[in-house]
Each structure stands twice: as C-alpha cells, then as structure tokens.
Design a protein around this motif. Sequence first.
Motif, short mmCIF file in Angstrom:
data_model
loop_
_atom_site.label_atom_id
_atom_site.label_comp_id
_atom_site.label_asym_id
_atom_site.label_seq_id
_atom_site.Cartn_x
_atom_site.Cartn_y
_atom_site.Cartn_z
N LEU A 184 33.03 21.87 -35.97
CA LEU A 184 33.29 22.63 -34.75
C LEU A 184 33.61 24.07 -35.12
O LEU A 184 34.19 24.35 -36.18
N PHE A 185 33.27 25.00 -34.23
CA PHE A 185 33.53 26.41 -34.51
C PHE A 185 35.01 26.68 -34.74
O PHE A 185 35.38 27.46 -35.62
N SER A 186 35.87 26.04 -33.95
CA SER A 186 37.32 26.26 -34.10
C SER A 186 37.78 25.88 -35.50
O SER A 186 38.62 26.56 -36.10
N LEU A 216 35.50 31.82 -28.19
CA LEU A 216 35.74 30.48 -27.65
C LEU A 216 35.87 30.53 -26.12
O LEU A 216 35.39 29.63 -25.42
N ASP A 221 33.80 25.53 -27.39
CA ASP A 221 33.90 25.05 -28.77
C ASP A 221 32.89 23.93 -29.00
O ASP A 221 32.91 22.90 -28.31
N LYS A 222 31.97 24.15 -29.93
CA LYS A 222 31.00 23.11 -30.29
C LYS A 222 30.63 23.28 -31.75
O LYS A 222 31.11 24.20 -32.43
#
Length: 538
Positions: A184-186, A216, A221-222
């Motif tokens: 995930l990007f986060s 975000l 968020d993916k």
Amino acid sequence: MLIRRPSGYSYRQKVPLPIRACLGKRELWIALDTNDKALAKNRASAIYILTNKLFSELKIVSKEVSEANFPKELSQDENDIIRDIIDERFKPLFNEVISSYETEISNLKSQYQLMNAEHLLARIEQDSEFNKFAKDATDEVSKIHQLMKQVPDLDIRKKMTDILGHFNNIESWTKPKEPQKSPLFSEASEAFILASSKGWKDSDFRAYRSSIKRFLECCGDKEIRLYTGADAGRFKELMEQLPENYGRNTKDTRTVVQLVKEANKKKMKRVSGKSVKNHFSKMSSIWRYYLLRDLVDKNIFIGWNFDTKQKVKRVRWSDEYLKLLIDASFDISTTISKETYAYVVGVGSYTGMRLEEICRIRCEDIQDIKGIPCIIIQEHEAEKGKPWTAWNPKSEAGARVVPICEKLIEAGFLDFIAKSRRMKSRYVFSELKFSGKDKKRSGLIQRNFSTHKSRLGIPATTVFHSFRHYVSTKLRNIHEHGEGGLREVWIDNFLGHEGNNKSVGNTVYLDEVDVENLKNVADSVSYPNFWDIRELMT
C-alpha cells in the motif's frame, strides 16, 4: 537509455539543461512496444537519431534568438523584459521544431504497432492450429483411456492419465504471469522515508509527510503499483486549486478537497506552481525508489509542466521607497531594538548579504585581514545539544569574505560588534533568537520588517532581499576598466555568486580574490545622500 519494464522496453534520454525550458521536460520516455531486447535496441537507435536531431535544432534556434536579441550591456531587469517578449515571438518556431519531432516519433510508433499486430496475427494462427491439434489429441487419448479401463492391470493406464492431465491444463501454459504484488502507498511511503532519511533535517521530514498526506487525500490509499497517470493528474489539478495560504495554520485539519471547495467559493488566490512542483518532486522520489525495485511499472510523476514564474516579481529598492524607510520610525511592538533593526538593514543595504546570513553572523566571524575588518561567511558547527545551530552557506560560492565598508564603520557598526563581545554573546545580533519550524534566526525580524514596510505603503515587489538586487545592480553598472573599475569576478566573490566566467584563470587563480579588491567593491556601493542608517535608530 534502454529501460526494461514489466510492460516492455522503453527509451529514456535526459534533456540537455539549455533546452529544458523549451520542451518543458527533464527527460524523454518513449515506449518501444516490445519485450524483445534485440528489437528494442533497433527501435531505440532510430529514436536516438531523431531525438539528437531535435536537441541540435532547439539549441541552434535558442542560441540564435539569444545572440540576436539580448544585448550584454543591458541590465538584468531589461534583459528579462526583452526575454518575455522574444519568448512569445519565437514560441511558434520552437513549437514547430518540437511538433515535427513528435510527428516523426508518432510515425515510428505506428510502424512498431503494425509490426506487433502482424506478429500477433501470426501467433493467433499458430495458437489456432495448436488448439486444433490439442483437441484431436485429447479426443484420441480419451478413447485410449476408455480402452485401458477394460485392462486394469496394464501400467500404461496411469501414464495415459498423466498425459491427459497435461492436455487438460494446457491453458495454464499460455496464461499471462500475474504482476508482483506491491505494498500500500501508506506503507511504501513510510518505508521510503525510513530508508532515505539519513541526514534529513526536520523540515525535510515535514515536507515529505505533507506531500504524502495530501496525495492520500486526493487519490486514496491503494497498492503503489495500481496508481496511474490519471491519479497523478488528479493530484496536480487539486493541488493547483489550493488557496495561497494553505498549510500555514498547523491546527487546520481540512483536506485538500475541503480547502479547494472553500477557495472556489471565496475566489481566493491560488498556490504557486512552484509549490505544486515541489510536491511532485517528492512523490517522484518515492516512485523512483520503487521503480528500481520493480514494484511500480513507471514513474507517473515525471513529464508534467508547471507554471513556476514568480507571481510577484521582486525589484530593487527605488529612491522613493528608501526615503520612506529612512524617514519612518521603527515602532513595531517587538523584542528587537531600533539599534538591531538599523544595523541589520544597514548590513543588508551595503553588503547585499541574505537576511539569514546577516542574522547568523557570530562574533568570531568578524576578523581583521590585512588590517581590514571583514565578515567571514563560513560553516557553523552545531553547539552541544543544539543541532539547529549548525549551518552551511547557501552554496559553495556563499562561503566568502565580506569586508565591512567605510559607511558601516562610520555608522558605528564596529562599536556594536564590540558591545556584543563584551556581553559574551555568541552572535553579533544577540537579540535575535532561533524560532519557527525551521529554527531560523531571521524569522522575527523578517516578519517585523515586512509589517513595517507594508504600513509605509511599500509594495510586495520590494522586500528585504531587494537590497541584494540593489547592490548587485549598482556594482555591475560600474565599468570594469579605468580608474575605480571593478572586475566581474570581484563582484561575484563579494556577493557570493558563482558567476558566469568559468575560465581556468578565474576558477583556479582567482579562487581567493585579494581582500583589498573586495574592500574596493564594498566601498563602491553608493546610495542617495539621505540614506544614513543612523537615522533608522531614531
């Protein structure tokens, strides 16, 4: 120049610095529509030839336009005005060169796509024949399998069952490989910060976390691989609509969408293109990090254009505004005395030093060289337990020697320095303190000076940094030759500019310009007769 991606090979080439403004890009990326390395090399060679032809033509046009239209004897401001006009006149010419290149590239890519289509058609025909063979073979093997049921003791029955299983699973042989799962990007952004933050300042951490937070809010968020150019475009469009003063209130928890909605409703001024470009630069760093690890297919944050022209063009001080400043009492409610205010302004007006450079002058930085009192602008090591006290000049050229001119000495600046030493103060301007998120010493006086000049009706185009423009213009208007002439390399050393003259003589033999020459430069800065910095203390 040949980059392998899961989707196929791509051609990549950096755009030379002199023509980046024409193209609006730092790099060129062109998909080659193939996974075959040998074929990709052939295609890249053709694109390489066209690309270098484009670069050469743009350089020639840019050089001719520059030589024909920008006289060296004009001031920087005059050249800037001419450049704006010339850029508009010659823009169609640049566009025609670029358009021709894009057409040639488009034709090449059409040929590649036709070749790929022909190859795919041949593969389809082969697959059709193979599927027919597989069906016939499966039917025959099924018949044999039924026959083997009647003779259970034969070992061949098991073998034929295995063969039949292989034919039944034939689809799995041609099924495309599933892309590697990405985080995930986060999570990915935090991992990037952890891996890359060695030597970062607090401001770097805040800047990256701010960009990550805003992205975000805009795109959700993916998995980092699943973001596309459409996501980058949405991020850019929303960020460009943010109000000019967004982010200044640390207690403001509104999202980008909420801020944009309010800005549209109230028709507020928008954030600068430079600010949006800074956000893109940080996101690009994250994507570049994961592109090298094959966790994203491409860097979706490169190739975008931004309007980075200053909304408010800074100009040097005019005599009119200098007169307003000298006649007005500094009556701002502050911990800064009029004496400190006067000498900060005085040093800025006669040396062209940047405000933070002035505020960080330490008592130990004041030294006599060949009997001439000088300010040594140099690196500061951090005090124990105070990492924010560490400081480096803005650039290599920023580290320099600045002789104190006679006008400052006559105004009592050396006595002011002596008083700071008697007080055992580390800094010459002892009243100033480190403040703000970035722990600068110039924060308070910069705000106070801005408030003071605004009350006097001095516009936003004239700021403290305008003293630096004033000094530079005055010095460069003094002819280099004859009595009292100033060499350009002396002025560059005095101001902390790298300069344009890169000859061996200047870069090797004139690294340390004689201090007497620098003192001559310092004493050549002139103002109208009414400009007496002692008046600023009243």
